[in-house]
Design a protein around this motif. Structure first.
Motif, PDB file in Angstrom:
ATOM      1  N   ALA A  35       0.806  -1.218   0.000  1.00 32.48           N
ATOM      2  CA  ALA A  35       0.000   0.000   0.000  1.00 32.48           C
ATOM      3  C   ALA A  35       0.841   1.271   0.000  1.00 32.48           C
ATOM      4  CB  ALA A  35      -0.933   0.009   1.208  1.00 32.48           C
ATOM      5  N   ASN A  36       2.099   1.176   0.405  1.00 35.69           N
ATOM      6  CA  ASN A  36       2.922   2.387   0.532  1.00 35.69           C
ATOM      7  C   ASN A  36       3.012   3.174  -0.770  1.00 35.69           C
ATOM      8  OD1 ASN A  36       3.445   0.606   2.716  1.00 35.69           O
ATOM      9  ND2 ASN A  36       5.324   1.709   3.184  1.00 35.69           N
ATOM     10  N   ILE A  37       3.201   2.448  -1.867  1.00 31.17           N
ATOM     11  CA  ILE A  37       3.409   3.121  -3.147  1.00 31.17           C
ATOM     12  C   ILE A  37       2.125   3.783  -3.659  1.00 31.17           C
ATOM     13  CG2 ILE A  37       2.844   1.147  -4.650  1.00 31.17           C
ATOM     14  CD1 ILE A  37       5.345   1.946  -6.302  1.00 31.17           C
ATOM     15  N   ALA A  38       0.972   3.390  -3.088  1.00 32.96           N
ATOM     16  CA  ALA A  38      -0.304   3.943  -3.546  1.00 32.96           C
ATOM     17  C   ALA A  38      -0.713   5.207  -2.799  1.00 32.96           C
ATOM     18  CB  ALA A  38      -1.415   2.893  -3.392  1.00 32.96           C
ATOM     19  N   LEU A  39       0.074   5.648  -1.810  1.00 32.48           N
ATOM     20  CA  LEU A  39      -0.353   6.790  -1.002  1.00 32.48           C
ATOM     21  C   LEU A  39      -0.581   8.055  -1.836  1.00 32.48           C
ATOM     22  CD1 LEU A  39       1.746   6.367   2.279  1.00 32.48           C
ATOM     23  CD2 LEU A  39      -0.606   5.661   1.797  1.00 32.48           C
ATOM     24  N   PRO A  40       0.290   8.426  -2.780  1.00 29.79           N
ATOM     25  CA  PRO A  40      -0.023   9.607  -3.602  1.00 29.79           C
ATOM     26  C   PRO A  40      -1.309   9.439  -4.410  1.00 29.79           C
ATOM     27  CG  PRO A  40       2.309   9.017  -3.791  1.00 29.79           C
ATOM     28  CD  PRO A  40       1.636   7.883  -3.068  1.00 29.79           C
ATOM     29  N   THR A  41      -1.528   8.233  -4.941  1.00 30.34           N
ATOM     30  CA  THR A  41      -2.750   7.964  -5.708  1.00 30.34           C
ATOM     31  C   THR A  41      -3.981   8.075  -4.819  1.00 30.34           C
ATOM     32  OG1 THR A  41      -1.500   6.456  -7.115  1.00 30.34           O
ATOM     33  CG2 THR A  41      -3.896   6.294  -7.221  1.00 30.34           C
ATOM     34  N   LEU A  42      -3.894   7.569  -3.600  1.00 29.73           N
ATOM     35  CA  LEU A  42      -5.014   7.637  -2.657  1.00 29.73           C
ATOM     36  C   LEU A  42      -5.296   9.083  -2.262  1.00 29.73           C
ATOM     37  CD1 LEU A  42      -4.140   4.588  -0.384  1.00 29.73           C
ATOM     38  CD2 LEU A  42      -6.108   4.770  -1.903  1.00 29.73           C
ATOM     39  N   ALA A  43      -4.242   9.874  -2.066  1.00 28.45           N
ATOM     40  CA  ALA A  43      -4.438  11.282  -1.716  1.00 28.45           C
ATOM     41  C   ALA A  43      -5.208  12.009  -2.816  1.00 28.45           C
ATOM     42  CB  ALA A  43      -3.078  11.946  -1.477  1.00 28.45           C
ATOM     43  N   GLU A  44      -4.892  11.662  -4.067  1.00 29.48           N
ATOM     44  CA  GLU A  44      -5.594  12.286  -5.191  1.00 29.48           C
ATOM     45  C   GLU A  44      -7.017  11.749  -5.324  1.00 29.48           C
ATOM     46  OE1 GLU A  44      -5.119  12.702 -10.063  1.00 29.48           O
ATOM     47  OE2 GLU A  44      -3.487  11.869  -8.863  1.00 29.48           O
ATOM     48  N   ALA A  45      -7.197  10.435  -5.153  1.00 26.37           N
ATOM     49  CA  ALA A  45      -8.515   9.825  -5.340  1.00 26.37           C
ATOM     50  C   ALA A  45      -9.518  10.316  -4.309  1.00 26.37           C
ATOM     51  CB  ALA A  45      -8.388   8.303  -5.272  1.00 26.37           C
ATOM     52  N   PHE A  46      -9.068  10.499  -3.058  1.00 22.55           N
ATOM     53  CA  PHE A  46      -9.982  10.898  -1.993  1.00 22.55           C
ATOM     54  C   PHE A  46      -9.866  12.382  -1.657  1.00 22.55           C
ATOM     55  CE2 PHE A  46      -9.477   6.285  -1.010  1.00 22.55           C
ATOM     56  CZ  PHE A  46     -10.817   5.925  -1.146  1.00 22.55           C
ATOM     57  N   ALA A  47      -9.048  13.120  -2.439  1.00 20.31           N
ATOM     58  CA  ALA A  47      -8.836  14.552  -2.194  1.00 20.31           C
ATOM     59  C   ALA A  47      -8.499  14.788  -0.726  1.00 20.31           C
ATOM     60  CB  ALA A  47     -10.072  15.351  -2.602  1.00 20.31           C
ATOM     61  N   ALA A  48      -7.559  13.994  -0.225  1.00 18.72           N
ATOM     62  CA  ALA A  48      -7.193  14.033   1.194  1.00 18.72           C
ATOM     63  C   ALA A  48      -5.725  14.419   1.325  1.00 18.72           C
ATOM     64  CB  ALA A  48      -7.433  12.674   1.837  1.00 18.72           C
ATOM     65  N   PRO A  49      -5.361  15.056   2.448  1.00 19.11           N
ATOM     66  CA  PRO A  49      -3.942  15.373   2.664  1.00 19.11           C
ATOM     67  C   PRO A  49      -3.120  14.104   2.888  1.00 19.11           C
ATOM     68  CG  PRO A  49      -5.226  15.882   4.625  1.00 19.11           C
ATOM     69  CD  PRO A  49      -6.210  15.537   3.549  1.00 19.11           C
ATOM     70  N   PHE A  50      -1.829  14.221   2.656  1.00 14.99           N
ATOM     71  CA  PHE A  50      -0.954  13.054   2.778  1.00 14.99           C
ATOM     72  C   PHE A  50      -1.011  12.457   4.185  1.00 14.99           C
ATOM     73  CE2 PHE A  50       3.204  10.980   3.358  1.00 14.99           C
ATOM     74  CZ  PHE A  50       3.146  10.081   2.303  1.00 14.99           C
ATOM     75  N   ALA A  51      -1.086  13.314   5.212  1.00 12.84           N
ATOM     76  CA  ALA A  51      -1.129  12.824   6.591  1.00 12.84           C
ATOM     77  C   ALA A  51      -2.340  11.920   6.811  1.00 12.84           C
ATOM     78  CB  ALA A  51      -1.161  13.990   7.566  1.00 12.84           C
ATOM     79  N   ALA A  52      -3.459  12.236   6.128  1.00 10.54           N
ATOM     80  CA  ALA A  52      -4.672  11.425   6.300  1.00 10.54           C
ATOM     81  C   ALA A  52      -4.525  10.064   5.631  1.00 10.54           C
ATOM     82  CB  ALA A  52      -5.879  12.173   5.740  1.00 10.54           C
ATOM     83  N   VAL A  53      -3.957  10.032   4.425  1.00  6.25           N
ATOM     84  CA  VAL A  53      -3.852   8.750   3.728  1.00  6.25           C
ATOM     85  C   VAL A  53      -2.746   7.877   4.331  1.00  6.25           C
ATOM     86  CG1 VAL A  53      -4.789   9.615   1.562  1.00  6.25           C
ATOM     87  CG2 VAL A  53      -2.327   9.668   1.924  1.00  6.25           C
ATOM     88  N   GLN A  54      -1.820   8.474   5.079  1.00  5.28           N
ATOM     89  CA  GLN A  54      -0.812   7.668   5.774  1.00  5.28           C
ATOM     90  C   GLN A  54      -1.453   6.673   6.735  1.00  5.28           C
ATOM     91  OE1 GLN A  54       1.944  10.697   7.353  1.00  5.28           O
ATOM     92  NE2 GLN A  54       3.591   9.436   6.501  1.00  5.28           N
ATOM     93  N   ALA A  55      -2.660   7.005   7.207  1.00  4.39           N
ATOM     94  CA  ALA A  55      -3.364   6.101   8.121  1.00  4.39           C
ATOM     95  C   ALA A  55      -3.672   4.759   7.469  1.00  4.39           C
ATOM     96  CB  ALA A  55      -4.666   6.756   8.597  1.00  4.39           C
ATOM     97  N   VAL A  56      -3.684   4.693   6.134  1.00  2.00           N
ATOM     98  CA  VAL A  56      -3.898   3.431   5.429  1.00  2.00           C
ATOM     99  C   VAL A  56      -2.758   2.453   5.751  1.00  2.00           C
ATOM    100  CG1 VAL A  56      -4.012   2.367   3.133  1.00  2.00           C
ATOM    101  CG2 VAL A  56      -5.237   4.495   3.586  1.00  2.00           C
TER     102      VAL A  56
END
Length: 413
Positions: A35-56
Protein backbone atom coordinates in the motif's frame (compact mmCIF):
# COMPACT_ATOMS: atom_id res chain seq x y z
CA UNK A 1 11.93 -36.04 14.32
CA UNK A 2 12.06 -35.02 17.95
CA UNK A 3 9.49 -36.25 20.39
CA UNK A 4 7.00 -33.41 20.33
CA UNK A 5 7.09 -33.39 16.55
CA UNK A 6 5.62 -36.86 16.42
CA UNK A 7 2.38 -35.61 14.94
CA UNK A 8 4.04 -33.39 12.34
CA UNK A 9 3.48 -34.13 8.66
CA UNK A 10 6.17 -35.97 6.72
CA UNK A 11 7.74 -36.16 3.25
CA UNK A 12 5.41 -34.86 0.51
CA UNK A 13 2.82 -33.66 3.00
CA UNK A 14 5.54 -31.79 4.91
CA UNK A 15 6.73 -30.09 1.72
CA UNK A 16 3.18 -28.96 0.91
CA UNK A 17 2.75 -27.70 4.45
CA UNK A 18 5.98 -25.70 4.30
CA UNK A 19 4.94 -24.20 0.94
CA UNK A 20 1.53 -23.25 2.34
CA UNK A 21 3.02 -21.61 5.41
CA UNK A 22 5.57 -19.77 3.29
CA UNK A 23 2.74 -18.44 1.10
CA UNK A 24 0.84 -17.29 4.19
CA UNK A 25 3.92 -15.41 5.42
CA UNK A 26 4.35 -13.90 1.94
CA UNK A 27 0.77 -12.60 2.01
CA UNK A 28 1.24 -10.89 5.35
CA UNK A 29 4.46 -9.25 4.15
CA UNK A 30 2.88 -8.17 0.87
CA UNK A 31 0.04 -6.55 2.78
CA UNK A 32 2.60 -4.61 4.80
CA UNK A 33 4.41 -3.03 1.86
CA UNK A 34 2.04 -3.01 -1.12
CA UNK A 35 0.00 0.00 0.00
CA UNK A 36 2.92 2.39 0.53
CA UNK A 37 3.41 3.12 -3.15
CA UNK A 38 -0.30 3.94 -3.55
CA UNK A 39 -0.35 6.79 -1.00
CA UNK A 40 -0.02 9.61 -3.60
CA UNK A 41 -2.75 7.96 -5.71
CA UNK A 42 -5.01 7.64 -2.66
CA UNK A 43 -4.44 11.28 -1.72
CA UNK A 44 -5.59 12.29 -5.19
CA UNK A 45 -8.52 9.82 -5.34
CA UNK A 46 -9.98 10.90 -1.99
CA UNK A 47 -8.84 14.55 -2.19
CA UNK A 48 -7.19 14.03 1.19
CA UNK A 49 -3.94 15.37 2.66
CA UNK A 50 -0.95 13.05 2.78
CA UNK A 51 -1.13 12.82 6.59
CA UNK A 52 -4.67 11.43 6.30
CA UNK A 53 -3.85 8.75 3.73
CA UNK A 54 -0.81 7.67 5.77
CA UNK A 55 -3.36 6.10 8.12
CA UNK A 56 -3.90 3.43 5.43
CA UNK A 57 -0.40 2.15 6.25
CA UNK A 58 -0.43 2.92 9.98
CA UNK A 59 -3.77 1.16 10.58
CA UNK A 60 -2.41 -2.08 9.12
CA UNK A 61 0.80 -1.94 11.18
CA UNK A 62 -1.01 -0.97 14.38
CA UNK A 63 -3.55 -3.79 14.06
CA UNK A 64 -0.77 -6.24 13.19
CA UNK A 65 1.20 -5.22 16.27
CA UNK A 66 -1.76 -5.44 18.64
CA UNK A 67 -3.10 -8.73 17.28
CA UNK A 68 0.03 -10.90 17.07
CA UNK A 69 -0.02 -12.06 20.69
CA UNK A 70 -3.80 -12.54 20.57
CA UNK A 71 -3.41 -14.68 17.46
CA UNK A 72 -0.76 -16.78 19.18
CA UNK A 73 -2.86 -17.32 22.29
CA UNK A 74 -5.90 -18.29 20.22
CA UNK A 75 -3.73 -20.71 18.24
CA UNK A 76 -2.56 -22.37 21.45
CA UNK A 77 -6.12 -22.52 22.79
CA UNK A 78 -8.09 -23.63 19.72
CA UNK A 79 -5.41 -25.14 17.47
CA UNK A 80 -2.80 -23.58 15.20
CA UNK A 81 -4.27 -24.81 11.93
CA UNK A 82 -7.92 -23.79 12.64
CA UNK A 83 -6.79 -20.32 13.68
CA UNK A 84 -4.59 -19.98 10.59
CA UNK A 85 -7.61 -20.87 8.44
CA UNK A 86 -9.69 -18.28 10.33
CA UNK A 87 -6.95 -15.69 9.79
CA UNK A 88 -6.86 -16.41 6.06
CA UNK A 89 -10.64 -15.97 5.85
CA UNK A 90 -10.34 -12.65 7.68
CA UNK A 91 -7.47 -11.50 5.46
CA UNK A 92 -9.31 -12.42 2.25
CA UNK A 93 -12.52 -10.65 3.33
CA UNK A 94 -10.63 -7.59 4.52
CA UNK A 95 -8.69 -7.40 1.22
CA UNK A 96 -12.02 -7.48 -0.64
CA UNK A 97 -13.40 -4.74 1.62
CA UNK A 98 -10.28 -2.65 0.91
CA UNK A 99 -10.75 -3.04 -2.85
CA UNK A 100 -14.42 -2.01 -2.61
CA UNK A 101 -14.07 0.77 0.00
CA UNK A 102 -16.09 3.82 -1.11
CA UNK A 103 -14.39 6.28 1.27
CA UNK A 104 -11.06 6.82 3.00
CA UNK A 105 -12.36 6.12 6.55
CA UNK A 106 -13.83 2.79 5.41
CA UNK A 107 -10.58 1.92 3.62
CA UNK A 108 -8.63 2.64 6.81
CA UNK A 109 -11.03 0.45 8.81
CA UNK A 110 -10.69 -2.37 6.27
CA UNK A 111 -6.89 -2.07 6.43
CA UNK A 112 -7.03 -2.46 10.22
CA UNK A 113 -9.07 -5.62 9.69
CA UNK A 114 -6.57 -6.79 7.10
CA UNK A 115 -3.69 -6.18 9.52
CA UNK A 116 -5.48 -8.26 12.14
CA UNK A 117 -5.76 -11.12 9.66
CA UNK A 118 -2.09 -10.74 8.76
CA UNK A 119 -1.21 -11.17 12.44
CA UNK A 120 -2.69 -14.68 12.31
CA UNK A 121 -0.84 -15.46 9.08
CA UNK A 122 2.59 -14.33 10.25
CA UNK A 123 2.39 -15.63 13.83
CA UNK A 124 0.79 -19.01 13.20
CA UNK A 125 2.95 -19.70 10.15
CA UNK A 126 5.98 -19.49 12.41
CA UNK A 127 4.39 -21.68 15.10
CA UNK A 128 3.24 -24.27 12.56
CA UNK A 129 6.70 -24.34 10.99
CA UNK A 130 8.02 -25.37 14.40
CA UNK A 131 5.41 -28.14 14.52
CA UNK A 132 6.35 -29.28 11.01
CA UNK A 133 10.13 -29.23 11.27
CA UNK A 134 12.40 -31.62 13.11
CA UNK A 135 14.88 -30.12 15.56
CA UNK A 136 17.70 -30.76 13.09
CA UNK A 137 15.96 -28.74 10.33
CA UNK A 138 14.39 -25.98 12.40
CA UNK A 139 16.99 -23.38 11.43
CA UNK A 140 16.46 -23.79 7.72
CA UNK A 141 12.67 -23.46 7.90
CA UNK A 142 13.08 -20.33 10.01
CA UNK A 143 15.54 -19.10 7.39
CA UNK A 144 12.95 -19.84 4.71
CA UNK A 145 10.39 -17.73 6.56
CA UNK A 146 12.94 -14.91 6.71
CA UNK A 147 13.50 -15.20 2.97
CA UNK A 148 9.78 -15.18 2.20
CA UNK A 149 9.15 -12.23 4.52
CA UNK A 150 11.90 -10.22 2.80
CA UNK A 151 10.59 -11.26 -0.61
CA UNK A 152 7.08 -10.08 0.23
CA UNK A 153 8.37 -6.76 1.55
CA UNK A 154 10.45 -6.26 -1.61
CA UNK A 155 7.72 -7.38 -4.02
CA UNK A 156 5.00 -5.17 -2.53
CA UNK A 157 6.12 -1.84 -4.05
CA UNK A 158 7.04 -3.54 -7.35
CA UNK A 159 3.66 -5.27 -7.67
CA UNK A 160 1.85 -2.12 -6.59
CA UNK A 161 3.74 -0.07 -9.16
CA UNK A 162 2.69 -2.47 -11.92
CA UNK A 163 -0.96 -2.68 -10.87
CA UNK A 164 -1.81 0.96 -10.19
CA UNK A 165 -1.46 2.16 -13.82
CA UNK A 166 -3.57 -0.80 -15.00
CA UNK A 167 -6.19 -1.31 -12.27
CA UNK A 168 -5.92 1.79 -10.08
CA UNK A 169 -5.39 1.72 -6.34
CA UNK A 170 -8.18 -0.83 -5.86
CA UNK A 171 -6.17 -3.36 -7.86
CA UNK A 172 -3.41 -3.58 -5.23
CA UNK A 173 -5.94 -4.88 -2.71
CA UNK A 174 -8.01 -6.95 -5.13
CA UNK A 175 -4.96 -8.98 -6.20
CA UNK A 176 -4.55 -10.20 -2.61
CA UNK A 177 -8.01 -11.81 -2.59
CA UNK A 178 -7.30 -14.75 -4.97
CA UNK A 179 -3.87 -15.24 -3.37
CA UNK A 180 -5.50 -15.47 0.05
CA UNK A 181 -8.17 -17.86 -1.23
CA UNK A 182 -5.53 -20.11 -2.80
CA UNK A 183 -3.61 -20.18 0.47
CA UNK A 184 -6.86 -20.89 2.33
CA UNK A 185 -7.56 -23.95 0.18
CA UNK A 186 -4.01 -25.20 0.73
CA UNK A 187 -4.24 -24.57 4.46
CA UNK A 188 -7.50 -26.50 4.79
CA UNK A 189 -5.81 -29.44 3.05
CA UNK A 190 -2.82 -29.38 5.44
CA UNK A 191 -2.48 -32.24 7.93
CA UNK A 192 -3.77 -31.12 11.29
CA UNK A 193 -0.78 -32.41 13.24
CA UNK A 194 -0.97 -33.49 16.83
CA UNK A 195 -3.06 -31.31 19.09
CA UNK A 196 -1.22 -29.78 22.02
CA UNK A 197 -2.06 -31.41 25.35
CA UNK A 198 -2.28 -28.78 28.02
CA UNK A 199 -1.56 -29.75 31.60
CA UNK A 200 -0.60 -27.89 34.74
CA UNK A 201 2.95 -29.09 34.34
CA UNK A 202 3.21 -27.95 30.74
CA UNK A 203 1.62 -24.62 31.68
CA UNK A 204 4.20 -24.08 34.41
CA UNK A 205 7.06 -25.06 32.11
CA UNK A 206 5.62 -22.83 29.40
CA UNK A 207 5.66 -19.83 31.74
CA UNK A 208 9.27 -20.61 32.67
CA UNK A 209 10.24 -20.85 28.99
CA UNK A 210 8.57 -17.52 28.20
CA UNK A 211 10.39 -15.83 31.09
CA UNK A 212 13.64 -17.21 29.74
CA UNK A 213 12.91 -15.64 26.36
CA UNK A 214 13.11 -12.04 27.61
CA UNK A 215 16.69 -11.56 26.29
CA UNK A 216 15.67 -12.96 22.87
CA UNK A 217 12.73 -10.56 22.73
CA UNK A 218 14.75 -7.51 23.82
CA UNK A 219 17.51 -8.19 21.28
CA UNK A 220 14.88 -8.87 18.60
CA UNK A 221 13.42 -5.43 19.33
CA UNK A 222 16.82 -3.70 19.09
CA UNK A 223 17.71 -5.42 15.81
CA UNK A 224 14.34 -4.55 14.24
CA UNK A 225 14.82 -0.91 15.28
CA UNK A 226 18.20 -0.77 13.53
CA UNK A 227 16.83 -2.37 10.37
CA UNK A 228 13.93 0.09 10.24
CA UNK A 229 16.46 2.90 10.68
CA UNK A 230 18.08 1.91 7.38
CA UNK A 231 14.70 2.22 5.65
CA UNK A 232 13.86 5.58 7.25
CA UNK A 233 17.22 7.34 6.98
CA UNK A 234 18.49 5.78 3.75
CA UNK A 235 16.17 7.57 1.28
CA UNK A 236 16.93 11.01 2.75
CA UNK A 237 20.67 10.43 2.71
CA UNK A 238 20.74 8.98 -0.80
CA UNK A 239 18.39 11.60 -2.25
CA UNK A 240 19.58 14.77 -0.49
CA UNK A 241 23.16 14.17 0.63
CA UNK A 242 24.22 12.18 -2.45
CA UNK A 243 21.80 13.81 -4.92
CA UNK A 244 20.45 10.60 -6.45
CA UNK A 245 17.20 10.59 -8.45
CA UNK A 246 14.11 8.83 -7.09
CA UNK A 247 14.73 5.92 -9.46
CA UNK A 248 18.35 5.62 -8.36
CA UNK A 249 17.33 5.76 -4.70
CA UNK A 250 14.85 2.93 -5.30
CA UNK A 251 17.49 0.79 -6.99
CA UNK A 252 20.01 1.33 -4.18
CA UNK A 253 17.38 0.69 -1.50
CA UNK A 254 16.50 -2.60 -3.25
CA UNK A 255 19.98 -3.97 -2.50
CA UNK A 256 19.05 -4.84 1.09
CA UNK A 257 15.88 -6.83 0.30
CA UNK A 258 17.68 -8.58 -2.58
CA UNK A 259 20.46 -9.74 -0.24
CA UNK A 260 17.84 -10.80 2.32
CA UNK A 261 16.12 -13.02 -0.23
CA UNK A 262 19.41 -14.67 -1.17
CA UNK A 263 20.77 -15.09 2.36
CA UNK A 264 17.71 -16.31 4.30
CA UNK A 265 17.81 -20.07 3.65
CA UNK A 266 21.65 -20.33 3.82
CA UNK A 267 21.43 -18.56 7.19
CA UNK A 268 19.02 -21.20 8.42
CA UNK A 269 21.32 -23.99 7.26
CA UNK A 270 24.19 -22.41 9.17
CA UNK A 271 22.02 -22.35 12.30
CA UNK A 272 21.31 -26.08 11.93
CA UNK A 273 25.03 -26.79 11.45
CA UNK A 274 26.61 -24.42 13.98
CA UNK A 275 23.89 -23.84 16.56
CA UNK A 276 21.82 -20.72 17.22
CA UNK A 277 24.15 -19.07 19.75
CA UNK A 278 27.23 -19.04 17.51
CA UNK A 279 25.34 -18.01 14.36
CA UNK A 280 23.32 -15.40 16.24
CA UNK A 281 26.51 -13.92 17.68
CA UNK A 282 28.03 -13.70 14.20
CA UNK A 283 24.86 -12.04 12.93
CA UNK A 284 24.91 -9.44 15.70
CA UNK A 285 28.60 -8.81 15.04
CA UNK A 286 27.85 -8.14 11.38
CA UNK A 287 24.95 -5.86 12.34
CA UNK A 288 27.18 -3.87 14.68
CA UNK A 289 29.98 -3.65 12.14
CA UNK A 290 27.58 -2.76 9.33
CA UNK A 291 25.96 0.00 11.41
CA UNK A 292 29.35 1.59 12.12
CA UNK A 293 30.24 1.25 8.43
CA UNK A 294 27.02 3.09 7.53
CA UNK A 295 28.15 5.89 9.85
CA UNK A 296 31.52 6.17 8.13
CA UNK A 297 31.77 4.70 4.61
CA UNK A 298 29.03 6.61 2.73
CA UNK A 299 30.53 9.93 3.80
CA UNK A 300 33.90 8.75 2.49
CA UNK A 301 33.04 6.99 -0.80
CA UNK A 302 29.38 7.84 -1.43
CA UNK A 303 26.87 5.33 -2.74
CA UNK A 304 29.49 2.57 -3.03
CA UNK A 305 30.12 2.87 0.70
CA UNK A 306 26.40 2.70 1.40
CA UNK A 307 25.99 -0.47 -0.67
CA UNK A 308 29.04 -2.10 0.92
CA UNK A 309 27.74 -1.34 4.41
CA UNK A 310 24.30 -2.75 3.58
CA UNK A 311 26.01 -5.86 2.22
CA UNK A 312 27.31 -6.38 5.77
CA UNK A 313 24.14 -5.38 7.67
CA UNK A 314 21.64 -7.48 5.70
CA UNK A 315 23.25 -10.95 5.98
CA UNK A 316 23.82 -10.15 9.65
CA UNK A 317 20.09 -9.54 10.05
CA UNK A 318 19.15 -12.81 8.35
CA UNK A 319 21.68 -14.78 10.42
CA UNK A 320 20.34 -13.23 13.61
CA UNK A 321 16.68 -13.77 12.69
CA UNK A 322 17.15 -17.43 11.81
CA UNK A 323 19.19 -18.05 14.96
CA UNK A 324 16.97 -16.09 17.34
CA UNK A 325 13.70 -17.58 16.10
CA UNK A 326 15.20 -21.08 16.21
CA UNK A 327 16.51 -20.61 19.75
CA UNK A 328 13.22 -19.12 20.94
CA UNK A 329 11.00 -21.88 19.52
CA UNK A 330 13.28 -24.93 19.86
CA UNK A 331 12.29 -26.04 23.36
CA UNK A 332 8.87 -24.43 23.69
CA UNK A 333 6.06 -26.82 24.77
CA UNK A 334 3.55 -27.44 21.97
CA UNK A 335 0.81 -25.59 23.84
CA UNK A 336 2.93 -22.41 24.01
CA UNK A 337 4.31 -22.21 20.46
CA UNK A 338 1.66 -19.81 19.21
CA UNK A 339 2.21 -17.48 22.16
CA UNK A 340 5.99 -17.46 21.72
CA UNK A 341 5.67 -16.83 17.97
CA UNK A 342 3.31 -13.97 18.78
CA UNK A 343 5.77 -12.48 21.27
CA UNK A 344 8.58 -12.68 18.70
CA UNK A 345 6.43 -10.83 16.16
CA UNK A 346 5.34 -8.31 18.81
CA UNK A 347 8.93 -7.48 19.81
CA UNK A 348 9.86 -7.14 16.14
CA UNK A 349 6.94 -4.82 15.41
CA UNK A 350 7.67 -2.66 18.46
CA UNK A 351 11.26 -2.45 17.25
CA UNK A 352 10.09 -1.33 13.80
CA UNK A 353 7.98 1.39 15.38
CA UNK A 354 10.90 2.45 17.60
CA UNK A 355 13.20 2.57 14.60
CA UNK A 356 10.80 4.84 12.74
CA UNK A 357 10.09 7.13 15.71
CA UNK A 358 13.00 7.15 18.18
CA UNK A 359 15.80 6.67 15.64
CA UNK A 360 14.01 9.08 13.33
CA UNK A 361 14.19 11.64 16.15
CA UNK A 362 17.92 10.94 16.55
CA UNK A 363 18.37 11.58 12.82
CA UNK A 364 16.44 14.86 13.05
CA UNK A 365 18.60 15.91 16.01
CA UNK A 366 21.75 15.15 14.02
CA UNK A 367 20.47 17.07 11.00
CA UNK A 368 19.44 20.00 13.17
CA UNK A 369 15.87 20.15 11.83
CA UNK A 370 12.99 17.83 10.99
CA UNK A 371 12.36 19.77 7.77
CA UNK A 372 14.69 17.47 5.85
CA UNK A 373 13.75 18.84 2.42
CA UNK A 374 15.31 22.19 3.39
CA UNK A 375 18.41 20.70 5.03
CA UNK A 376 21.82 20.92 3.40
CA UNK A 377 23.61 17.79 2.16
CA UNK A 378 26.23 18.32 4.88
CA UNK A 379 23.56 18.40 7.60
CA UNK A 380 21.92 15.24 6.27
CA UNK A 381 25.31 13.50 6.22
CA UNK A 382 25.93 14.55 9.84
CA UNK A 383 22.53 13.18 10.86
CA UNK A 384 23.25 9.93 9.06
CA UNK A 385 26.57 9.56 10.86
CA UNK A 386 25.12 10.22 14.33
CA UNK A 387 22.14 7.91 13.77
CA UNK A 388 24.22 4.92 12.77
CA UNK A 389 26.78 5.49 15.50
CA UNK A 390 23.84 5.18 17.89
CA UNK A 391 22.59 2.12 15.96
CA UNK A 392 26.03 0.50 16.26
CA UNK A 393 26.02 1.17 20.00
CA UNK A 394 22.60 -0.48 20.27
CA UNK A 395 24.00 -3.58 18.56
CA UNK A 396 26.86 -3.67 21.08
CA UNK A 397 24.24 -3.60 23.84
CA UNK A 398 22.45 -6.46 22.09
CA UNK A 399 25.68 -8.48 21.99
CA UNK A 400 26.11 -7.86 25.72
CA UNK A 401 22.56 -9.05 26.44
CA UNK A 402 23.07 -12.25 24.46
CA UNK A 403 26.43 -12.95 26.10
CA UNK A 404 25.00 -12.40 29.59
CA UNK A 405 22.01 -14.67 28.86
CA UNK A 406 24.30 -17.38 27.48
CA UNK A 407 26.53 -17.14 30.56
CA UNK A 408 23.54 -17.47 32.90
CA UNK A 409 22.30 -20.48 30.96
CA UNK A 410 25.74 -22.10 31.27
CA UNK A 411 25.79 -21.53 35.04
CA UNK A 412 22.50 -23.34 35.59
CA UNK A 413 22.85 -26.89 36.94
Amino acid sequence: MDGDDAGAPRTGAAARTVATLALAMLLGSLGTSIANIALPTLAEAFAAPFAAVQAVVVAYLAALTVAVVIAGRLGDRYGLKPMLVAGLCLFALASLFCALAPSLPLLIAARALQGSGAAFLMTLSMALMRQTASAARLGRVMGLLGTVSALGTALGPVLGGLLIPVAGWRGIFAVLVPLALLTLVLAIAMPAGEAARVSRASSRSGVAVIRGLVPNLLVNLLVAAVMMTTLVVGPFYLGIALGLTATQVGLVMAVGPAISVISGVPSGRLVDAGGPFLVGAVGLGLLAGGAFLLALLPNLVGVTGYVLAMAVVTPGYQLFQAANNTAALADVPPDRRGTVAGLLNLSRNIGLIAGASVMGAVFAFGVGTDAFARATPTAIAAGMQLTFLVAGALMLVAIGLVAAAHRRAGDRP
